[in-house]
Write an enzyme that holds these catalytic residues in place. Structure first.
Site, PDB file in Angstrom:
ATOM      1  N   SER A  36      -9.511  17.962  12.797  1.00 43.43           N
ATOM      2  CA  SER A  36      -9.343  16.519  12.607  1.00 43.43           C
ATOM      3  C   SER A  36      -7.876  16.121  12.455  1.00 43.43           C
ATOM      4  O   SER A  36      -7.058  16.884  11.927  1.00 43.43           O
ATOM      5  CB  SER A  36     -10.104  16.128  11.340  1.00 43.43           C
ATOM      6  OG  SER A  36      -9.657  14.892  10.847  1.00 43.43           O
ATOM      7  N   GLU A  38      -6.857  14.328  10.306  1.00 41.49           N
ATOM      8  CA  GLU A  38      -6.579  14.259   8.860  1.00 41.49           C
ATOM      9  C   GLU A  38      -5.710  15.431   8.402  1.00 41.49           C
ATOM     10  O   GLU A  38      -5.151  15.394   7.309  1.00 41.49           O
ATOM     11  CB  GLU A  38      -7.882  14.230   8.066  1.00 41.49           C
ATOM     12  CG  GLU A  38      -8.560  12.878   8.068  1.00 41.49           C
ATOM     13  CD  GLU A  38      -7.842  11.819   7.224  1.00 41.49           C
ATOM     14  OE1 GLU A  38      -7.394  12.141   6.115  1.00 41.49           O
ATOM     15  OE2 GLU A  38      -7.728  10.677   7.694  1.00 41.49           O
ATOM     16  N   TYR A  90     -10.724  16.842   2.301  1.00 43.37           N
ATOM     17  CA  TYR A  90     -11.246  16.991   3.668  1.00 43.37           C
ATOM     18  C   TYR A  90     -10.128  17.477   4.608  1.00 43.37           C
ATOM     19  O   TYR A  90     -10.307  18.450   5.350  1.00 43.37           O
ATOM     20  CB  TYR A  90     -11.796  15.641   4.144  1.00 43.37           C
ATOM     21  CG  TYR A  90     -12.223  15.629   5.598  1.00 43.37           C
ATOM     22  CD1 TYR A  90     -13.512  15.978   5.959  1.00 43.37           C
ATOM     23  CD2 TYR A  90     -11.329  15.271   6.606  1.00 43.37           C
ATOM     24  CE1 TYR A  90     -13.911  15.979   7.297  1.00 43.37           C
ATOM     25  CE2 TYR A  90     -11.707  15.274   7.938  1.00 43.37           C
ATOM     26  CZ  TYR A  90     -12.996  15.625   8.272  1.00 43.37           C
ATOM     27  OH  TYR A  90     -13.372  15.620   9.595  1.00 43.37           O
TER      28      TYR A  90
HETATM   29  O1  G4F Z   1     -14.151   5.236   9.178  1.00 39.61           O
HETATM   30  P1  G4F Z   1     -13.474   6.049   8.155  1.00 39.61           P
HETATM   31  O2  G4F Z   1     -14.285   6.456   6.986  1.00 39.61           O
HETATM   32  O3  G4F Z   1     -12.876   7.293   8.930  1.00 39.61           O
HETATM   33  P2  G4F Z   1     -11.754   8.350   8.515  1.00 39.61           P
HETATM   34  O4  G4F Z   1     -11.593   8.460   7.073  1.00 39.61           O
HETATM   35  O5  G4F Z   1     -10.523   8.018   9.291  1.00 39.61           O
HETATM   36  O6  G4F Z   1     -12.375   9.717   9.046  1.00 39.61           O
HETATM   37  C1  G4F Z   1     -12.999   9.824  10.328  1.00 39.61           C
HETATM   38  O7  G4F Z   1     -12.052  10.187  11.306  1.00 39.61           O
HETATM   39  C2  G4F Z   1     -11.437  11.467  11.111  1.00 39.61           C
HETATM   40  C3  G4F Z   1     -10.531  11.731  12.294  1.00 39.61           C
HETATM   41  O8  G4F Z   1      -9.270  11.284  12.025  1.00 39.61           O
HETATM   42  C4  G4F Z   1     -12.507  12.554  11.025  1.00 39.61           C
HETATM   43  F1  G4F Z   1     -11.928  13.747  10.827  1.00 39.61           F
HETATM   44  C5  G4F Z   1     -13.489  12.241   9.925  1.00 39.61           C
HETATM   45  O9  G4F Z   1     -14.532  13.209   9.905  1.00 39.61           O
HETATM   46  C6  G4F Z   1     -14.091  10.869  10.193  1.00 39.61           C
HETATM   47  O10 G4F Z   1     -14.829  10.927  11.404  1.00 39.61           O
HETATM   48  O11 G4F Z   1     -12.201   5.281   7.601  1.00 39.61           O
HETATM   49  C7  G4F Z   1     -11.206   4.763   8.457  1.00 39.61           C
HETATM   50  C8  G4F Z   1     -10.227   3.946   7.644  1.00 39.61           C
HETATM   51  C9  G4F Z   1      -9.711   4.675   6.394  1.00 39.61           C
HETATM   52  O12 G4F Z   1      -8.331   4.462   6.306  1.00 39.61           O
HETATM   53  C10 G4F Z   1     -10.421   4.003   5.236  1.00 39.61           C
HETATM   54  O13 G4F Z   1      -9.724   4.003   3.998  1.00 39.61           O
HETATM   55  O14 G4F Z   1     -10.894   2.781   7.134  1.00 39.61           O
HETATM   56  C11 G4F Z   1     -10.553   2.601   5.765  1.00 39.61           C
HETATM   57  N1  G4F Z   1     -11.613   1.840   5.102  1.00 39.61           N
HETATM   58  C12 G4F Z   1     -11.419   0.596   4.540  1.00 39.61           C
HETATM   59  N2  G4F Z   1     -12.566   0.179   4.003  1.00 39.61           N
HETATM   60  C13 G4F Z   1     -12.890   2.201   4.915  1.00 39.61           C
HETATM   61  C14 G4F Z   1     -13.502   1.150   4.207  1.00 39.61           C
HETATM   62  N3  G4F Z   1     -13.575   3.320   5.275  1.00 39.61           N
HETATM   63  C15 G4F Z   1     -14.901   3.388   4.957  1.00 39.61           C
HETATM   64  N4  G4F Z   1     -15.596   4.481   5.334  1.00 39.61           N
HETATM   65  N5  G4F Z   1     -15.525   2.382   4.257  1.00 39.61           N
HETATM   66  C16 G4F Z   1     -14.865   1.241   3.856  1.00 39.61           C
HETATM   67  O15 G4F Z   1     -15.455   0.353   3.225  1.00 39.61           O
END
Ligand code: G4F
Length: 329
Positions: free
Chosen positions: A134, A136, A158
């Protein structure tokens, strides 16, 4: 009985990537075996259409019960299937959640990957291995565009666990000659994305607000930028990595970052809404730490694999919105 081109074993087959990869492999003439967890509730809707098709299920596609923490069951499956290619996609995949359950995250991502590498090393015929890594791992990245040579600077349990996996993949490749490819994938989305990831949460909420089934949306950090692609393109890249003569690590990304606010704006506009009227911040969704911006440089995958992205940022969002709308009606 069909003559199969190759046999693939996939962990995480019921997930977004697992389901698209399975469709791709079946189309390419593979016999596909998936590892599924025993659970009291079924979570197989992404591959339901394949399971319900008699020409596919039990003929070209097989599911095997096992748990990543149960060595014997995994070893038995490898022995029975004898895969040519092994795609390891399973494991705790939520970055935010990894702060709540760091031990389990480390065990499931790092510990189980080593276990599976060891199992592959012990096979008489060693499969080619794809490891789902990832972006990350780069965390607080130094460069505006990260590539396979960029330093690892993870900001979450992670990210640290995935960084460990990349190192282990490299170590097994160099030390034992295993064909291991690390796919360093940036965010990739689709209508099959799980609803606790921000993109699906946004499009479903926008669809519900438009249908007057909901009146607001709570999110965490809106000031982040991510490199969002379409999952269908990314599974193609996974497969391409294993078709090369030599194993290698590859970044799969679009090369363009967008802010979460841009994502919100396009998704809500699809439903003729202005997100600013509905979105508020809830601290519950803030993470203790996270990368401000992640953006990949996919030059190596483009050059060596001929890999290309075929969906624009807007197309990805509209694809998800269309599906969210259909699911609401
Ligand atoms: O959709 P997210 O939870 O994805 P995140 O954390 O980027 O991780 C995904 O992508 C990675 C690849 O770079 C993978 F490795 C991992 O397994 C997964 O598929 O969050 C995206 C962004 C973050 O910055 C988070 O803080 O959205 C921001 N966010 C803001 N509000 C939120 C929220 N994320 C989530 N899940 N829920 C919220 O309410």
């Amino acid at each position: 009985m069909d003559e199969f081109h190759k046999t693939a074993l996939v962990t995480g087959i019921t997930g977004q990537d697992g389901s698209y990869l399975t469709e791709l492999l079946l189309k390419k003439g593979y016999q596909v075996h998936g590892v599924v967890r025993r659970s009291s509730s079924f979570n197989r809707w992404r591959i339901d259409h394949l399971i319900k098709d008699d020409r596919i299920y039990g003929n070209k596609l097989y599911l095997h019960y096992a748990d990543l923490n149960d060595d014997a069951s995994l070893r038995r499956i490898f022995k029975k299937v004898g895969p040519d290619e092994f795609y390891h996609l399973a494991g705790q995949s939520h970055v935010g959640l990894s702060f709540e359950i760091p031990e389990l995250t480390t065990q499931e991502i790092a510990g189980c990957t080593v276990k599976l590498l060891e199992i592959c090393r012990d096979q008489e015929f060693r499969p080619k291995i794809y490891l789902a890594c990832s972006s990350e791992i780069f965390g607080d990245a130094q460069e505006p565009h990260q590539n396979e040579e960029s330093n690892f600077n993870p900001t979450s349990p992670y990210g640290a666990s995935k960084a460990f996996c990349v190192h282990m993949g490299r170590i097994f490749r160099q030390s034992y000659g295993l064909f291991v490819c690390n796919g360093i994938l940036y965010n990739h989305e689709s209508p099959r994305r799980g609803e606790n990831f921000v993109t699906q949460k946004i499009v479903r909420s926008a669809a519900e607000i438009a249908a007057e089934k909901k009146d607001s949306l709570e999110l965490g950090n809106l000031d982040v930028e991510r490199d969002w692609g379409h999952a269908k393109d990314y599974v193609e890249g996974m497969w391409q990595m294993l078709q090369q003569e030599n194993p290698n690590d590859y970044v799969l990304a679009t090369g363009v970052a967008h802010s979460l606010r841009e994502f919100l704006s396009v998704a809500f506009e699809y439903f003729e809404l202005d997100y600013r009227n509905f979105v508020s911040i809830n601290n519950r969704f803030l993470r203790p730490n996270e990368p401000q911006r992640l953006c990949g440089d996919p030059s190596k995958a483009k050059k060596n694999l001929g890999w290309r992205t075929t969906h624009s940022f807007t197309e990805i969002i509209h694809d998800m919105c269309l599906s969210a709308k259909a699911n609401i009606l």
